[in-house]
Design a protein around this motif. Structure first.
Motif, short mmCIF file in Angstrom:
data_model
loop_
_atom_site.label_atom_id
_atom_site.label_comp_id
_atom_site.label_asym_id
_atom_site.label_seq_id
_atom_site.Cartn_x
_atom_site.Cartn_y
_atom_site.Cartn_z
N PRO A 1 0.82 -1.22 0.00
CA PRO A 1 0.00 0.00 0.00
C PRO A 1 0.85 1.26 0.00
N LEU A 2 0.39 2.28 -0.73
CA LEU A 2 1.18 3.51 -0.86
C LEU A 2 1.42 4.20 0.48
N TYR A 3 0.49 4.05 1.43
CA TYR A 3 0.69 4.73 2.71
C TYR A 3 1.85 4.12 3.52
N LEU A 4 2.41 3.01 3.03
CA LEU A 4 3.58 2.40 3.68
C LEU A 4 4.86 2.66 2.88
N TRP A 5 4.76 3.45 1.84
CA TRP A 5 5.95 3.75 1.04
C TRP A 5 6.81 4.80 1.75
N LYS A 6 8.11 4.59 1.69
CA LYS A 6 9.06 5.54 2.27
C LYS A 6 10.26 5.66 1.34
N VAL A 7 10.69 6.88 1.07
CA VAL A 7 11.83 7.10 0.18
C VAL A 7 13.13 6.83 0.92
N SER A 8 14.08 6.21 0.22
CA SER A 8 15.37 5.91 0.82
C SER A 8 16.22 7.17 0.93
N GLU A 9 17.11 7.16 1.94
CA GLU A 9 18.00 8.31 2.13
C GLU A 9 18.95 8.51 0.95
N ILE A 10 19.15 7.46 0.17
CA ILE A 10 20.09 7.57 -0.95
C ILE A 10 19.61 8.60 -1.98
N TRP A 11 18.29 8.86 -2.02
CA TRP A 11 17.76 9.85 -2.95
C TRP A 11 18.12 11.27 -2.54
N LEU A 12 18.65 11.43 -1.33
CA LEU A 12 19.12 12.75 -0.91
C LEU A 12 20.38 13.16 -1.69
N ILE A 13 21.10 12.17 -2.22
CA ILE A 13 22.33 12.47 -2.98
C ILE A 13 22.01 13.22 -4.27
N PRO A 14 21.11 12.69 -5.15
CA PRO A 14 20.79 13.48 -6.36
C PRO A 14 20.12 14.81 -6.02
N MET B 1 13.10 15.83 -8.59
CA MET B 1 13.34 15.40 -7.21
C MET B 1 12.29 15.98 -6.26
N VAL B 2 11.90 17.23 -6.47
CA VAL B 2 10.87 17.84 -5.61
C VAL B 2 9.56 17.08 -5.73
N HIS B 3 9.17 16.73 -6.95
CA HIS B 3 7.93 15.98 -7.13
C HIS B 3 8.05 14.56 -6.56
N LEU B 4 9.23 13.95 -6.68
CA LEU B 4 9.44 12.62 -6.10
C LEU B 4 9.25 12.65 -4.59
N PHE B 5 9.91 13.59 -3.92
CA PHE B 5 9.78 13.68 -2.47
C PHE B 5 8.37 14.10 -2.06
N ALA B 6 7.72 14.93 -2.87
CA ALA B 6 6.34 15.33 -2.57
C ALA B 6 5.41 14.12 -2.61
N PHE B 7 5.65 13.21 -3.55
CA PHE B 7 4.84 11.98 -3.62
C PHE B 7 4.98 11.17 -2.33
N PHE B 8 6.21 11.03 -1.86
CA PHE B 8 6.41 10.28 -0.61
C PHE B 8 5.87 11.06 0.59
N ALA C 1 7.13 18.03 -0.29
CA ALA C 1 8.51 17.60 -0.56
C ALA C 1 9.35 17.68 0.72
N ILE C 2 9.19 18.73 1.48
CA ILE C 2 9.91 18.88 2.75
C ILE C 2 9.51 17.76 3.71
N SER D 1 12.41 10.71 5.08
CA SER D 1 13.48 9.84 4.59
C SER D 1 14.61 9.72 5.61
N ARG D 2 14.76 10.75 6.44
CA ARG D 2 15.83 10.73 7.45
C ARG D 2 15.34 10.17 8.78
N PHE D 3 14.14 10.55 9.23
CA PHE D 3 13.70 10.19 10.58
C PHE D 3 12.73 9.01 10.61
N ASP D 4 12.17 8.62 9.46
CA ASP D 4 11.30 7.43 9.37
C ASP D 4 10.23 7.46 10.47
N PHE D 5 9.33 8.42 10.39
CA PHE D 5 8.32 8.61 11.41
C PHE D 5 7.44 7.38 11.61
N ARG D 6 7.20 6.62 10.55
CA ARG D 6 6.33 5.44 10.66
C ARG D 6 7.09 4.19 11.09
#
Length: 314
Positions: A203-216, A242-249, A287-288, A294-299
């Protein structure tokens, strides 16, 4: 009623056909492209390849008659081919990510062409702006605009055109990935109704972006801050994606908490519609949120996955 298998087959063919009819209608065409991609995935998975091919040929013929050969070629590459490819990859038991990846492959040609001809397009920007100014001046009287109002509108349109052309590669990439991804999700959502077997993702509500995407993301910000004009443009376009990618997550995180506090689906839909309306403000905020998660993994999703893997090994 659409209970019979034959009625469902006709419905899918009609959707693909209408996509070819509405190619030239702005706004409606984007929605029909999404529907056509979904329909072609279902046609290819649920029915024989011949049905998908016939639907494509019929839609191409309609598009060719109304809009001409070049538009028909564009439509075939950007809509029909990705749908059939994704359906084929589902039938050959590929993973969801591989299916989406192969769906993006046909779009590499228009992306490559845009990149190759991007310098010439940028050079033509002043000419296009001048033509737009002439058009505004010719229609100022019929629109009842004063000289000051006309100048304000023109300056606004000029800024929009300049930035749209400048960010065209990033916008195109974002649109392509979004189109393919949401077409796949749509096909999965209605697959049971059409009797199609399509692999599901978590389910999308369990999706989390990896910290590696902070590099690009960091690379994009660095390029934007540099004085080199070429690298600045690359950074700006990468930043758009990248902004739209992080906004999706970010939306995935928000939806998680919506479900936790049991906000009804209609209310969530209204909130998401408001986000679409206020997209200029909402996207940076989301996006923010996605970057922070991606860093603190609130879930605590990463920890849950690790615990599950440990249990499986035991």
């Amino acid at each position: 009623m659409l209970n019979s298998d034959q009625s469902k087959l006709w419905l899918l063919n009609l959707v693909v056909l209408l996509a070819g009819f509405f190619v030239g209608v702005i706004m409606i065409n984007a929605l029909m492209f999404l529907f056509a991609l979904t329909a072609l995935i279902l046609l290819t998975v649920r029915y024989r390849y011949s049905f998908a091919v016939m639907a494509c040929l019929g839609s191409l013929l309609v598009c060719y008659v109304i809009y001409g050969n070049w538009t028909a070629i564009y439509f075939g590459l950007m809509v029909l081919l990705p749908g059939v490819v994704m359906g084929y990859k589902i039938r050959t038991f590929n993973s969801p990510y591989a299916i989406i990846g192969w769906g993006i492959v046909p779009y590499l040609l228009p992306i490559a062409l845009l990149i190759v001809y991007y310098p010439q397009i940028v050079e033509q920007t002043p000419l296009m702006i001048a033509e737009m100014q002439v058009m505004f001046e010719e229609n100022a009287g019929s629109l009842g605009l004063a000289a000051g109002e006309l100048q304000m509108i023109f300056e606004s349109m000029q800024n929009i055109m300049e930035w749209t052309i400048r960010l065209a590669p990033g916008i195109l990439l974002t649109m392509i990935v979004s189109m393919v991804f949401f077409a796949y999700l749509s096909a999965v959502t209605v697959s049971t109704y059409f009797g199609a077997v399509i692999p599901r993702m978590k389910p999308l509500y369990l999706w989390k972006v990896s910290e590696i995407w902070l590099i690009p993301l960091g690379v994009a910000l660095l390029f934007v801050l540099l004085d080199n004009p070429g690298l600045k443009i690359v950074g700006e376009n990468l930043l758009v994606f990248m902004v739209h990618l992080f906004a999706f997550f970010g939306i995935c995180l928000v939806d998680f908490y919506f479900k936790r506090i049991n906000i009804p689906a209609p209310v969530r839909l209204l909130i998401y519609l408001f986000i679409l309306i206020a997209v200029v403000v909402a996207i940076p905020i989301l996006a923010i949120v996605g970057i922070t998660d991606s860093r603190f993994d609130f879930r605590k999703i990463a920890r849950s996955i690790e615990n599950t893997e440990v249990k499986d090994k035991e």
